[in-house]
Design an enzyme around this catalytic site. Structure first.
Site, PDB file in Angstrom:
ATOM      1  N   HIS A   1       0.817  -1.207   0.000  1.00  0.00           N
ATOM      2  CA  HIS A   1       0.000   0.000   0.000  1.00  0.00           C
ATOM      3  C   HIS A   1       0.854   1.262   0.000  1.00  0.00           C
ATOM      4  CE1 HIS A   1      -3.628   2.379   0.883  1.00  0.00           C
ATOM      5  NE2 HIS A   1      -2.823   3.114   1.649  1.00  0.00           N
TER       6      HIS A   1
ATOM      7  N   HIS B   1       3.206   6.160  -1.906  1.00  0.00           N
ATOM      8  CA  HIS B   1       3.910   7.282  -1.299  1.00  0.00           C
ATOM      9  C   HIS B   1       5.419   7.150  -1.441  1.00  0.00           C
ATOM     10  CE1 HIS B   1       0.179   8.735   0.438  1.00  0.00           C
ATOM     11  NE2 HIS B   1      -0.074   7.513   0.895  1.00  0.00           N
TER      12      HIS B   1
ATOM     13  N   LYS C   1      -4.943   9.939  -8.415  1.00  0.00           N
ATOM     14  CA  LYS C   1      -4.536  10.134  -7.030  1.00  0.00           C
ATOM     15  C   LYS C   1      -4.694  11.618  -6.703  1.00  0.00           C
ATOM     16  CE  LYS C   1      -2.518   9.062  -3.030  1.00  0.00           C
ATOM     17  NZ  LYS C   1      -3.115   8.184  -2.029  1.00  0.00           N
TER      18      LYS C   1
END
EC number: 3.1.-.-
Length: 429
Positions: A303, A318, A361
């Site tokens: 994730h 990220h 995103k």
């Protein structure tokens, strides 16, 4: 801390050796300074009990734990010297004196004590995490300083100090010449949901890919393509892919960054050995759980670092290396950014909007130019010490916050939680 596991207070090496940094000159402000005597020598200290305030040890178990003072062999093992007292060799010596005058089933006089395998229940700042507190823990230790919440035992000042240390010792981070960004248009927070491409050029104008040949970078990149990005599809790893997880953990643990993190957490009684620490990292980051309908379709690592798609939107994602590689392959379209950090060197922070192969995103904050171990260390630090909270750090004199969330539906070990997500909090988040 787990019941039945023998944990000795040595736990690893003394500061600056063994699992710690080889360079003793690096400051560790969180260590308690010795207040009396010469705690760097075994003079007048042979066969004393373990002393956590000492730089090195002189007890009979220090050779086993590789934390003896340099003069231990000369002063404490001289064949012509007096023999070791028999009492020190008795099994009962393993039971600390506190066991003899305090009830092992009560926290009376035991708040904040070090883990003791002989006690059936515990009173330190990790017993809530492991579910083995004594029944009177809440009454006797709940209002004790540092125990209002188990994860708050480490202060903000200590977190800022260790984050500055991690920032300082990261020798694998990118230099200014290694990365050239073309950040182009910055938008307001109110515009992040508009899905408008305001940047005709890629974000990364140049990246020195020699960085990627460094062991931690190479091990990290090997992991990125081991996942299906759509939630609801179970992850199934080959033997090679599982070994790549082990290799990554092994490589990052060789770095000064992760050695500093482990040393800090060990001295905070969060872990008793490096093996325990690494095993916990493996579980919290790589352990599988289900975000969708399929069993085992997600993990913290997937994730946060690789990115996922759920209900038509990009979640997680990220990491700057992943971003660059996907952009280079033409799979990612940089739209805009809404936050640029104050750092004039790497690592820096950027909060971006982008389209990842057809999925949007809205705000993705990433470190730019950081090493894999740097991000892994800071996210782990915050998850371990401030799970589910904003974690306030300091990097190069600038404040920075990291938000983590726990995965609460399933657990590992004795009720420990997986990482659901971790990311840098931009000023607009």
């Amino acid at each position: 801390q787990q019941a039945g596991v023998s944990i000795h207070p040595h736990r690893g090496s003394r500061p600056g050796t063994g699992h710690g940094l080889e360079n003793r000159s690096l400051p560790r402000p969180w260590l308690v300074q010795a207040s009396r005597g010469n705690l760097e020598s075994c003079a007048s200290r042979c066969n004393e009990r373990f002393n956590r305030d000492a730089v090195c040890q002189c007890d009979r178990r220090c050779p086993q734990h590789d934390d003896c003072c340099d003069d231990y062999e000369h002063l404490c093992t001289d064949e012509e010297g007096p023999p070791e007292p028999k009492a020190l060799l008795d099994p009962e010596d393993e039971i600390p004196a506190s066991y003899l005058y305090s009830s092992p089933s009560s926290c009376q006089g035991r708040c904040r004590e070090t883990y003791d395998k002989h006690h059936p229940c515990h009173c330190n700042d990790r017993c809530l995490e492991f579910g083995n507190c004594c029944e009177d823990f809440g009454n006797l230790c709940g209002d004790h300083e540092g125990f209002s919440h188990s994860s708050d035992a480490i202060t903000k000042e200590e977190l800022k100090s260790i984050s500055e240390t991690i920032y300082r010792v990261d020798i694998n981070k990118a230099q200014k010449k290694d990365i050239v960004l073309n950040s182009q248009n910055q938008i307001s927070p109110a515009e992040t949901g508009n899905q408008v491409d305001r940047c005709p050029e890629p974000l990364f104008k140049y990246v020195n890919e020699k960085l990627f040949s460094k062991p931690t970078y190479a091990a990290f990149i090997n992991l990125l393509n081991n996942y299906q990005r759509a939630t609801g599809h179970g992850e199934h790893f080959s033997a090679q892919q599982l070994e790549e997880q082990v290799v990554f953990l092994r490589e990052v643990m060789k770095t000064a960054v992760m050695k500093e993190l482990y040393s800090f957490l060990r001295h905070q009684n969060r872990y008793g050995s490096q093996q325990e620490f690494v095993e916990d990292l493996k579980n919290m980051w790589f352990g599988l759980y289900s975000r969708g309908n399929e069993e085992g379709d997600s993990s913290g690592f997937e994730h946060v670092f690789s990115g996922e798609v759920k209900k038509g939107k990009v979640t997680g994602f990220h990491n700057w290396i992943r971003f660059y590689l996907q952009e280079k392959e033409g799979l990612l379209d940089y739209y805009s950014h809404n936050y640029d950090g104050p750092w004039d060197s790497y690592p820096d922070v950027l909060a971006m909007q982008f389209n990842w192969d057809g999925y949007y995103k809205e705000v993705g904050s990433v470190f730019i130019g950081s090493s894999p171990e740097f991000e892994f260390a800071l996210y782990s630090l915050c998850f371990i010490t401030r799970p589910g909270k904003k974690c306030h750090l300091s990097l190069g004199g600038y404040p920075l916050a990291i938000q983590t969330y726990t995965w609460d539906k399933t657990t590992y070990g004795n009720g420990k939680k997986y990482i659901a997500t971790a990311y840098v909090v931009s000023s607009t988040q």
